[in-house]
Scaffold this motif. Structure first.
Motif, mmCIF file in Angstrom:
data_model
loop_
_atom_site.group_PDB
_atom_site.id
_atom_site.type_symbol
_atom_site.label_atom_id
_atom_site.label_comp_id
_atom_site.label_asym_id
_atom_site.label_seq_id
_atom_site.Cartn_x
_atom_site.Cartn_y
_atom_site.Cartn_z
ATOM 1 N N GLY A 283 1.175 -1.215 0.206
ATOM 2 C CA GLY A 283 -0.311 0.124 -0.341
ATOM 3 C C GLY A 283 0.859 0.740 -0.205
ATOM 4 N N VAL A 284 1.909 1.027 0.814
ATOM 5 C CA VAL A 284 3.021 2.564 1.320
ATOM 6 C C VAL A 284 4.021 2.451 -0.733
ATOM 7 C CG1 VAL A 284 4.580 3.563 2.269
ATOM 8 C CG2 VAL A 284 2.560 2.661 3.653
ATOM 9 N N LYS A 285 3.475 1.817 -1.237
ATOM 10 C CA LYS A 285 4.408 1.936 -2.472
ATOM 11 C C LYS A 285 3.379 2.793 -3.182
ATOM 12 C CE LYS A 285 7.763 -1.830 -1.104
ATOM 13 N NZ LYS A 285 8.758 -3.139 -0.928
ATOM 14 N N MET A 286 2.842 1.378 -3.487
ATOM 15 C CA MET A 286 1.758 2.393 -3.835
ATOM 16 C C MET A 286 1.320 3.879 -4.158
ATOM 17 S SD MET A 286 -2.372 1.071 -5.434
ATOM 18 C CE MET A 286 -2.976 2.268 -6.479
ATOM 19 N N PHE A 287 1.479 4.127 -3.337
ATOM 20 C CA PHE A 287 0.771 5.705 -2.663
ATOM 21 C C PHE A 287 2.733 6.709 -2.963
ATOM 22 C CE2 PHE A 287 -2.645 4.620 0.415
ATOM 23 C CZ PHE A 287 -3.667 5.912 -0.356
ATOM 24 N N ALA A 288 3.417 6.360 -2.814
ATOM 25 C CA ALA A 288 4.543 6.572 -3.014
ATOM 26 C C ALA A 288 5.034 6.698 -4.661
ATOM 27 C CB ALA A 288 5.634 6.052 -2.634
ATOM 28 N N ALA A 289 4.125 5.705 -5.604
ATOM 29 C CA ALA A 289 4.797 5.500 -6.308
ATOM 30 C C ALA A 289 3.685 6.958 -7.390
ATOM 31 C CB ALA A 289 4.603 4.216 -7.432
ATOM 32 N N GLY A 379 -0.384 18.147 -12.635
ATOM 33 C CA GLY A 379 0.144 17.327 -10.966
ATOM 34 C C GLY A 379 0.272 17.240 -9.264
ATOM 35 N N LEU A 380 -0.253 18.462 -9.411
ATOM 36 C CA LEU A 380 0.076 19.288 -8.667
ATOM 37 C C LEU A 380 -1.770 18.532 -7.658
ATOM 38 C CD1 LEU A 380 0.673 23.267 -8.924
ATOM 39 C CD2 LEU A 380 2.179 21.231 -7.242
ATOM 40 N N GLY A 381 -2.558 18.526 -8.929
ATOM 41 C CA GLY A 381 -3.788 18.080 -8.597
ATOM 42 C C GLY A 381 -3.238 16.037 -8.059
ATOM 43 N N THR A 382 -2.513 15.237 -8.214
ATOM 44 C CA THR A 382 -2.600 14.419 -8.029
ATOM 45 C C THR A 382 -1.685 14.073 -6.562
ATOM 46 O OG1 THR A 382 -1.847 14.027 -10.579
ATOM 47 C CG2 THR A 382 -1.366 12.138 -8.651
ATOM 48 N N LEU A 383 -1.300 15.069 -6.198
ATOM 49 C CA LEU A 383 -0.153 14.760 -4.776
ATOM 50 C C LEU A 383 -1.043 15.636 -4.165
ATOM 51 C CD1 LEU A 383 3.001 17.204 -5.599
ATOM 52 C CD2 LEU A 383 2.562 14.350 -5.860
ATOM 53 N N GLY A 384 -2.168 16.106 -4.460
ATOM 54 C CA GLY A 384 -3.908 16.445 -3.353
ATOM 55 C C GLY A 384 -3.911 15.184 -3.463
ATOM 56 N N VAL A 385 -4.482 14.564 -4.612
ATOM 57 C CA VAL A 385 -5.080 13.321 -4.566
ATOM 58 C C VAL A 385 -4.491 12.079 -3.517
ATOM 59 C CG1 VAL A 385 -5.783 11.253 -6.420
ATOM 60 C CG2 VAL A 385 -6.268 13.826 -6.531
ATOM 61 N N VAL A 386 -3.400 12.278 -3.366
ATOM 62 C CA VAL A 386 -2.611 10.999 -2.526
ATOM 63 C C VAL A 386 -2.912 11.549 -1.147
ATOM 64 C CG1 VAL A 386 -0.140 10.575 -2.485
ATOM 65 C CG2 VAL A 386 -0.789 10.638 -4.357
ATOM 66 N N ALA A 387 -2.318 12.161 -1.227
ATOM 67 C CA ALA A 387 -2.866 12.583 0.242
ATOM 68 C C ALA A 387 -4.306 12.966 0.941
ATOM 69 C CB ALA A 387 -2.404 14.149 0.717
ATOM 70 N N ILE A 388 -4.931 13.410 0.575
ATOM 71 C CA ILE A 388 -6.517 12.534 0.663
ATOM 72 C C ILE A 388 -7.035 11.186 0.544
ATOM 73 C CG2 ILE A 388 -9.002 12.885 0.270
ATOM 74 C CD1 ILE A 388 -7.974 15.975 -1.349
ATOM 75 N N TRP A 389 -6.169 10.472 -0.388
ATOM 76 C CA TRP A 389 -6.796 9.167 -0.394
ATOM 77 C C TRP A 389 -6.242 8.420 0.827
ATOM 78 C CZ3 TRP A 389 -9.801 11.153 -3.515
ATOM 79 C CH2 TRP A 389 -10.020 10.677 -4.177
ATOM 80 N N MET A 390 -4.597 9.136 1.186
ATOM 81 C CA MET A 390 -4.129 7.909 2.317
ATOM 82 C C MET A 390 -4.930 7.851 3.926
ATOM 83 S SD MET A 390 -0.073 8.943 1.847
ATOM 84 C CE MET A 390 0.565 7.302 2.801
ATOM 85 N N ARG A 397 -3.774 1.715 2.776
ATOM 86 C CA ARG A 397 -2.266 2.636 3.321
ATOM 87 C C ARG A 397 -1.898 1.342 3.468
ATOM 88 N NH1 ARG A 397 -3.189 6.367 7.237
ATOM 89 N NH2 ARG A 397 -4.127 4.452 8.250
ATOM 90 N N ASP A 398 -2.702 0.430 4.182
ATOM 91 C CA ASP A 398 -2.028 -0.591 5.874
ATOM 92 C C ASP A 398 -1.610 -1.777 4.668
ATOM 93 O OD1 ASP A 398 -1.738 1.543 7.111
ATOM 94 O OD2 ASP A 398 -3.717 0.867 8.684
ATOM 95 N N VAL A 399 -1.904 -2.251 3.788
ATOM 96 C CA VAL A 399 -1.829 -3.153 2.759
ATOM 97 C C VAL A 399 -0.294 -3.533 3.399
ATOM 98 C CG1 VAL A 399 -2.010 -4.323 0.660
ATOM 99 C CG2 VAL A 399 -3.695 -3.307 1.458
ATOM 100 N N ASP A 400 0.234 -4.965 3.499
ATOM 101 C CA ASP A 400 1.249 -5.692 3.497
ATOM 102 C C ASP A 400 1.418 -6.552 2.503
ATOM 103 O OD1 ASP A 400 4.349 -5.263 4.601
ATOM 104 O OD2 ASP A 400 3.122 -7.088 6.011
ATOM 105 N N ARG A 401 1.012 -7.568 2.424
ATOM 106 C CA ARG A 401 1.294 -8.176 1.527
ATOM 107 C C ARG A 401 -0.404 -8.917 0.790
ATOM 108 N NH1 ARG A 401 5.563 -11.713 2.811
ATOM 109 N NH2 ARG A 401 6.780 -11.706 5.216
ATOM 110 N N LEU A 402 0.014 -9.401 -0.191
ATOM 111 C CA LEU A 402 -1.588 -9.857 -1.266
ATOM 112 C C LEU A 402 -2.271 -10.675 -0.972
ATOM 113 C CD1 LEU A 402 0.330 -9.178 -5.156
ATOM 114 C CD2 LEU A 402 -1.113 -8.161 -3.963
#
Length: 410
Positions: A283-289, A379-390, A397-402
């Motif tokens: 989950g964390v890696k997806m948000f970072a990407a 691009g700024l909107g995408t960063l805002g979406v990441v913050a809101i979705w987390m 966000r907390d998913v560890d393993r599939l």
């Protein structure tokens, strides 16, 4: 061990080959269409309408197509949908031969092409789990993504090169590839879905069941909606003909290279994931990407250098592939066989909205604020979406393993 007569390597190879051919055809065609329409209209809004014309029929037909995919054989649905896309390529070829210079005619064919994509997407997405055993599914998804991104690399570059010889040559290749992909799909074998058990539900109720399934699973809903809004706001590819011609001062060959750059980044990441899939902190890696995707979009918008723009698009594609891998893996692991078509349809509807509707959004924003500000705002909107979705989707966000997904969604 899985029964080799049920999961046959041959069938996955056929499926990957079909997807490669159809994706190359679609990418080649997109370069030709974008260049032709911008030459006719010379406005960013005209480029945005290319996406809208494809999104509207996809919006109308994708969910019913998902229900049809669960009711009938996915292979037949996909084969017929690819044949319809081939028909559209034939019409584009005819328009070019006859010298018709009105954008309306091309928009009309794009609507029909959107219908074909609306049926092809859920059928194609639901097929992979029937061709490989479950323990090989993550690598199959990564390999399938690698094939797709390789096609996305080859397609635009090929389209830019072929367009130098005229649109007739370009559309002829698209027609041949779509027909070949349809024929290959028709002979794919693999595991077959069990016969439908619930015959009392109407088709509308079955479609609603698929929507409810996604809605009640926050990990899946969060993943596909994150992709929707991030790409909807951050999609810069619709404006590439404008950037190529008016800002970076290059021709169709340059446009082809720009269209290929995100796919090169995505292909390298997909290749890495094929050998070593993401296993922890998914989950964390997806948000970072997705955050990196937003930053790369901003860099592209600020760039007036061709090579810097290529680099930004390369990073954009690489980061997007991580998001694609996680989303497809989540959906595949958490969906039962009897609902793969409908859940895949919901997923593809979100993806179609993010891509095609995102193109329209980019065209509108560019028409209102200018092309460069439109990309930066996105691009700024995408960063805002990441913050809101987390904050909205902590389970994602907390998913560890599939392998934990089914348990978390129980």
């Amino acid at each position: 061990m899985s029964d080799p007569t049920v999961y046959r390597h041959r069938d996955f190879i056929l499926f990957a080959s079909s997807r490669f051919l159809s994706t190359v055809a679609m990418m080649v065609q997109s370069v030709a269409i974008g260049w032709q329409i911008y030459e006719i209209e010379r406005t960013p809004l005209a480029l945005g309408l290319v996406g809208l014309c494809q999104f509207l029929p996809m919006f109308l037909f994708t969910l019913p197509a998902g229900e049809m995919t669960d009711r009938f054989d996915q292979r037949r649905v996909l084969s017929l949908a690819l044949l319809l896309q081939g028909l559209c390529a034939a019409i584009f070829l005819t328009l070019s031969i006859t010298g018709i210079k009105t954008a309306v005619a091309y928009y009309a064919v794009l609507v029909l092409f959107g219908v074909g994509r609306g049926f092809a997407s859920p059928a194609g997405q639901s097929l992979t789990p029937f061709l490989v055993p479950p323990e090989r599914l993550p690598r199959a998804i990564a390999l399938n993504s690698s094939v797709f991104t390789t096609a996305v690399i080859a397609g635009p570059a090929m389209g830019g090169f072929l367009y130098a010889f005229g649109p007739e040559v370009t559309y002829s290749l698209c027609l041949a590839f779509f027909v070949a992909a349809s024929a290959i799909t028709a002979i794919i074998g693999g595991r077959r879905r069990a016969k439908e058990v619930n015959t009392e539900m109407s088709r509308f109720e079955r479609v609603v069941e698929g929507i409810r399934f996604v809605k009640n699973r926050p990990v899946i809903l969060g993943a596909i909606s994150l992709d929707l809004f991030a790409v909807l706001l951050g999609g810069a590819t619709a404006l590439l003909p404008l950037f190529a011609r008016d800002i970076l001062h290059t021709g169709p060959w340059g446009l082809g290279l720009l269209r290929s750059a995100p796919a090169v980044g995505a292909a390298l990441v997909a290749l890495a994931l094929t050998g070593r899939p993401i296993e922890r902190n998914i989950g964390v890696k997806m948000f970072a990407a997705v955050a990196v995707f937003g930053v790369a979009t901003i860099v592209f918008g600020l760039s007036s250098n061709f090579y810097l723009s290529m680099g930004a698009l390369f990073v954009l594609g690489a980061s997007d592939m991580i998001s694609v891998f996680v989303r497809q893996s989540l959906v595949s692991f958490a969906t039962p066989d009897e609902m793969r078509g409908r859940v895949g349809a919901v997923n593809m509807l979100f993806i179609g909205a993010s891509n095609e509707l995102g193109e329209f959004e980019s065209g509108i924003t560019a028409a209102l604020f200018g092309s460069i500000p439109a990309v930066i705002i996105g691009g700024l909107g995408t960063l805002g979406v990441v913050a809101i979705w987390m904050k909205l989707f902590p389970p994602l966000r907390d998913v560890d393993r599939l392998k934990d997904i089914e348990f978390k969604q129980a």
